[in-house]
Design an enzyme around this catalytic site. Structure first.
Site, PDB file in Angstrom:
ATOM      1  N   ARG A 154      77.562 -59.999 -64.627  1.00 13.47           N
ATOM      2  CA  ARG A 154      77.998 -58.638 -64.290  1.00 13.47           C
ATOM      3  C   ARG A 154      78.896 -58.656 -63.044  1.00 13.47           C
ATOM      4  O   ARG A 154      79.489 -59.679 -62.721  1.00 13.47           O
ATOM      5  CB  ARG A 154      76.764 -57.754 -64.131  1.00 13.47           C
TER       6      ARG A 154
ATOM      7  N   PRO B 134      63.921 -49.775 -57.157  1.00 13.20           N
ATOM      8  CA  PRO B 134      64.623 -48.507 -57.334  1.00 13.20           C
ATOM      9  C   PRO B 134      65.271 -48.339 -58.706  1.00 13.20           C
ATOM     10  O   PRO B 134      65.843 -49.279 -59.248  1.00 13.20           O
ATOM     11  CB  PRO B 134      65.690 -48.527 -56.229  1.00 13.20           C
ATOM     12  N   ASN B 135      65.139 -47.135 -59.195  1.00  7.14           N
ATOM     13  CA  ASN B 135      65.759 -46.674 -60.442  1.00  7.14           C
ATOM     14  C   ASN B 135      65.091 -47.209 -61.710  1.00  7.14           C
ATOM     15  O   ASN B 135      65.416 -46.770 -62.813  1.00  7.14           O
ATOM     16  CB  ASN B 135      67.268 -47.000 -60.479  1.00  7.14           C
TER      17      ASN B 135
ATOM     18  N   ARG C 197      68.072 -44.552 -68.457  1.00 12.24           N
ATOM     19  CA  ARG C 197      69.105 -45.114 -67.587  1.00 12.24           C
ATOM     20  C   ARG C 197      69.904 -46.186 -68.330  1.00 12.24           C
ATOM     21  O   ARG C 197      69.376 -47.240 -68.676  1.00 12.24           O
ATOM     22  CB  ARG C 197      68.428 -45.752 -66.370  1.00 12.24           C
TER      23      ARG C 197
ATOM     24  N   HIS D 128      65.110 -59.866 -63.829  1.00 16.27           N
ATOM     25  CA  HIS D 128      66.084 -58.791 -64.071  1.00 16.27           C
ATOM     26  C   HIS D 128      66.225 -58.605 -65.572  1.00 16.27           C
ATOM     27  O   HIS D 128      66.273 -59.592 -66.319  1.00 16.27           O
ATOM     28  CB  HIS D 128      67.451 -59.129 -63.464  1.00 16.27           C
TER      29      HIS D 128
ATOM     30  N   ALA E  93      68.479 -52.896 -57.224  1.00 19.23           N
ATOM     31  CA  ALA E  93      69.637 -53.126 -56.365  1.00 19.23           C
ATOM     32  C   ALA E  93      69.262 -53.715 -55.006  1.00 19.23           C
ATOM     33  O   ALA E  93      70.115 -54.336 -54.348  1.00 19.23           O
ATOM     34  CB  ALA E  93      70.410 -51.822 -56.178  1.00 19.23           C
TER      35      ALA E  93
ATOM     36  N   ARG F 231      76.502 -58.317 -57.832  1.00 18.52           N
ATOM     37  CA  ARG F 231      75.158 -58.551 -58.363  1.00 18.52           C
ATOM     38  C   ARG F 231      74.816 -60.046 -58.442  1.00 18.52           C
ATOM     39  O   ARG F 231      73.704 -60.417 -58.802  1.00 18.52           O
ATOM     40  CB  ARG F 231      75.005 -57.932 -59.765  1.00 18.52           C
TER      41      ARG F 231
ATOM     42  N   ASN G 224      61.037 -57.169 -59.901  1.00 24.16           N
ATOM     43  CA  ASN G 224      62.406 -56.756 -60.186  1.00 24.16           C
ATOM     44  C   ASN G 224      62.762 -55.767 -59.082  1.00 24.16           C
ATOM     45  O   ASN G 224      62.339 -54.610 -59.117  1.00 24.16           O
ATOM     46  CB  ASN G 224      62.529 -56.096 -61.559  1.00 24.16           C
TER      47      ASN G 224
ATOM     48  N   TYR H 118      69.975 -51.636 -70.018  1.00 26.24           N
ATOM     49  CA  TYR H 118      68.577 -51.891 -69.640  1.00 26.24           C
ATOM     50  C   TYR H 118      67.571 -51.649 -70.764  1.00 26.24           C
ATOM     51  O   TYR H 118      66.372 -51.840 -70.557  1.00 26.24           O
ATOM     52  CB  TYR H 118      68.227 -51.035 -68.418  1.00 26.24           C
TER      53      TYR H 118
ATOM     54  N   GLU I 127      61.230 -63.807 -59.788  1.00 27.57           N
ATOM     55  CA  GLU I 127      62.222 -62.722 -59.797  1.00 27.57           C
ATOM     56  C   GLU I 127      62.659 -62.467 -61.237  1.00 27.57           C
ATOM     57  O   GLU I 127      62.970 -63.409 -61.969  1.00 27.57           O
ATOM     58  CB  GLU I 127      63.424 -63.156 -58.962  1.00 27.57           C
TER      59      GLU I 127
HETATM   60  C1  DQA Z   1      68.512 -55.044 -62.349  1.00 25.25           C
HETATM   61  C2  DQA Z   1      69.896 -55.537 -61.965  1.00 25.25           C
HETATM   62  C3  DQA Z   1      70.336 -54.936 -60.642  1.00 25.25           C
HETATM   63  O1  DQA Z   1      71.637 -55.384 -60.305  1.00 25.25           O
HETATM   64  C4  DQA Z   1      70.361 -53.417 -60.755  1.00 25.25           C
HETATM   65  O2  DQA Z   1      70.718 -52.862 -59.504  1.00 25.25           O
HETATM   66  C5  DQA Z   1      69.089 -52.866 -61.248  1.00 25.25           C
HETATM   67  C6  DQA Z   1      68.431 -53.524 -62.372  1.00 25.25           C
HETATM   68  C7  DQA Z   1      68.089 -55.552 -63.750  1.00 25.25           C
HETATM   69  O3  DQA Z   1      66.895 -55.480 -64.036  1.00 25.25           O
HETATM   70  O4  DQA Z   1      68.925 -55.976 -64.526  1.00 25.25           O
HETATM   71  O5  DQA Z   1      68.618 -51.826 -60.794  1.00 25.25           O
HETATM   72  O6  DQA Z   1      67.577 -55.536 -61.402  1.00 25.25           O
END
Ligand code: DQA
Length: 150
Positions: free
Chosen positions: A107, A10-11, A18, A100, A77, A111, A74, A23, A98
């Protein structure tokens, strides 16, 4: 040719606009292109999937069985909430790294927990887009060791 699934949650479709200070300024499309190109240098095809929906991510992981030899994920959230994604990765038994973009451990405390980490062979965070390429390299090493030819 072995294939990798590059799965973004997501996102992450909003990359580029964003919170670029967190990011980065590059888009998801560029990231996916870079992953495909880097995977090729390691002898892999790569399929990129992004979804804002947990169920669609689950379906992509299930569909990876017999199709992909490794997964780079990735989960955004959902990393911090989704027992279902953890179970899916454990179920398909595909080596998963995994990733990020940000250093989740530096952070907010919410998280710091990752359900994905319990199912992954390892976690790479804090290196921005480079982390995806590092994850592909890690899978290349792991898959050459396991002799997996899926
Ligand atoms: C993320 C870190 C997560 O906590 C966050 O919700 C994201 C991006 C990262 O790539 O740093 O959406 O996965």
């Amino acid at each position: 040719m072995q294939s990798l699934l590059i799965l973004n949650g997501p996102n992450l479709n909003l990359l580029g606009t964003r919170q670029p200070e967190v990011y980065g300024a590059g888009t998801l499309e560029k990231l996916e292109r870079d992953c495909i190109a880097h995977a090729q240098t390691q002898g892999f095809e790569a399929e990129c999937v992004q979804s804002n929906h947990e169920g669609t991510m689950l379906d992509a992981i299930h569909a990876a069985r017999g199709k992909h030899s490794g997964i780079v994920v990735n989960a955004g959230a959902y990393t911090h909430t989704s027992i279902a994604l953890m179970d899916a990765i454990l179920s398909v038994e595909i080596p998963t790294v995994e990733v990020h973009l940000s250093n989740i451990h530096a952070r907010e405390s919410f998280r710091h927990q990752s359900y994905i980490a319990r199912a992954a062979i390892g976690q790479i965070c804090g290196f921005g887009r480079q982390g995806y390429l590092m994850a592909i390299d890690a899978l290349a090493v792991r898959l050459s060791q396991s002799g997996d030819v899926t």
